[in-house]
Write a protein that holds these residues in place. Structure first.
Motif, PDB file in Angstrom:
ATOM      1  N   ASP A 197       0.847  -1.108  -0.028  1.00 26.80           N
ATOM      2  CA  ASP A 197       0.155  -0.134  -0.037  1.00 26.80           C
ATOM      3  C   ASP A 197       0.749   1.212  -0.061  1.00 26.80           C
ATOM      4  OD1 ASP A 197       0.945  -0.592   2.481  1.00 26.80           O
ATOM      5  OD2 ASP A 197      -1.138  -0.399   3.581  1.00 26.80           O
ATOM      6  N   LEU A 232      -4.549   3.705  -3.342  1.00 26.68           N
ATOM      7  CA  LEU A 232      -3.777   3.187  -2.029  1.00 26.68           C
ATOM      8  C   LEU A 232      -4.505   3.656  -0.676  1.00 26.68           C
ATOM      9  CD1 LEU A 232      -0.297   4.745  -3.493  1.00 26.68           C
ATOM     10  CD2 LEU A 232      -0.938   2.393  -3.206  1.00 26.68           C
ATOM     11  N   MET A 288      -6.464   0.680   0.082  1.00 24.72           N
ATOM     12  CA  MET A 288      -5.808  -0.898   0.521  1.00 24.72           C
ATOM     13  C   MET A 288      -5.347  -0.375   2.018  1.00 24.72           C
ATOM     14  SD  MET A 288      -3.559  -0.925  -3.128  1.00 24.72           S
ATOM     15  CE  MET A 288      -2.522  -2.329  -2.529  1.00 24.72           C
ATOM     16  N   THR A 289      -4.548   0.731   2.427  1.00 23.69           N
ATOM     17  CA  THR A 289      -4.225   0.996   3.732  1.00 23.69           C
ATOM     18  C   THR A 289      -5.366   0.777   4.392  1.00 23.69           C
ATOM     19  OG1 THR A 289      -2.651   2.431   2.836  1.00 23.69           O
ATOM     20  CG2 THR A 289      -3.295   2.643   5.392  1.00 23.69           C
TER      21      THR A 289
END
Length: 304
Positions: free
Chosen positions: A131, A152, A155-156
């Motif tokens: 990520d 991103l 995803m984190t």
């Protein structure tokens, strides 16, 4: 720096010469000079070096012009005579072992941005936090640079909730992102802890990976399990100007230095929310000069 009209566009993409004009002479002329309007350091130093001719590399003994692509060192040109660039993110280049060094443009990035670019030869690939790192490579599932940062962050957030299957959250409004960008770049303007949190949201990206290989050899690297979990980013609207065009491949398949340049160009505009004013144009310092040399040679030989 070369002089430019203040109203001139600084970062034109390489135009599609097949659609601009049906006149062959116009098309040929456009092919000769597709990299106009770039904010570049003077090429005078390269012109002088070319007049002197090739030199022998003191490290490997190879006959080289401007730089040794094997040893990554300058030849006939000093470090003080070329532009050095600081990039907003770190760049990793994974080079195919069979890629011909002399035909690769990856070395341009390493020489011009030495502190921010690292070249690895496959199968050497670092361990990446998925990520925080993206892979610039076309294909199914690849997103645009404009959508990259939100993906991103998703995803984190998914990882923090212990699930990677959660749907993407709604994208932040542009004014929210811009406000966060301003605060993150000016932490003294607000609470330090809050600014730090905003910075982590706006700048989750730590590193960008590019593959340096002929397009027919990329599959082995792009399918490596160490890169499989990385978000893929595709530069769908850019067209190559590379003089070594690979037969049967679309003109959106870029040379390595082109891909790095155009990625950073889009990143600056869409992710940093700043007007692009030629900050990374000098990544094409060697590339643009070599492009002009190659086309002059073709013209002299009657091939264009």
């Amino acid at each position: 720096m070369s002089s430019l009209d203040q109203n001139q566009r600084l970062h034109p993409s390489c135009r599609d010469k097949t659609t601009v004009s049906s006149d062959s002479s116009d098309t040929c002329e456009l092919a000769k000079q597709p990299l106009q309007g770039l904010k570049l350091a003077s090429h005078a130093v390269l012109e002088k070096a070319q007049e002197r001719g090739r030199l022998k590399c003191s490290k490997c003994g190879g006959s080289r012009m401007f730089f040794c692509y094997t040893c990554c060192s300058l030849l006939g040109v000093s470090l003080q005579e070329i532009p050095l660039i600081t990039l907003p993110v770190k760049i990793d280049i994974i080079k195919h072992p069979n890629e011909t060094d002399g035909k690769s443009t990856a070395i341009h990035a390493k020489i011009l941005a030495p502190s921010d670019v690292t070249i690895y030869t496959y199968p050497c690939i670092p361990d990446y936090e998925k990520d925080e790192v993206v892979l610039v490579f076309p294909g199914p599932g690849a997103v645009s640079v404009q959508d990259m940062m939100q993906c991103l962050r998703d995803m984190t957030e998914s990882r923090s909730h212990g699930s990677s299957d959660e749907p993407c959250i709604k994208r932040l409004k542009s004014e929210e992102v811009q406000g966060a960008t301003h605060t993150a770049k000016n932490p003294e303007s607000g609470n330090p802890d809050e600014a730090k949190g905003l910075e982590s949201r706006v700048y989750p990206l730590q590193r960008v990976v590019f593959i340096d290989s002929t397009w027919n050899q990329t599959n082995k690297i792009s399918t490596d399990e160490r890169l499989q979990d990385l978000l893929r980013v595709e530069l769908k609207t850019r067209k190559t100007c590379f003089w070594r065009h690979q037969k049967g491949k679309p003109d959106t398949y870029l040379a390595t230095i082109e891909a790095i340049y155009y990625f950073l160009n889009d990143f600056h505009v869409h992710c940093l929310s700043q007007e692009y004013k030629g900050e990374y144009d000098n990544l094409l310092f060697f590339y643009s000069y070599l492009h002009s040399v190659v086309n002059k040679a073709k013209t002299a030989a009657g091939k264009c």
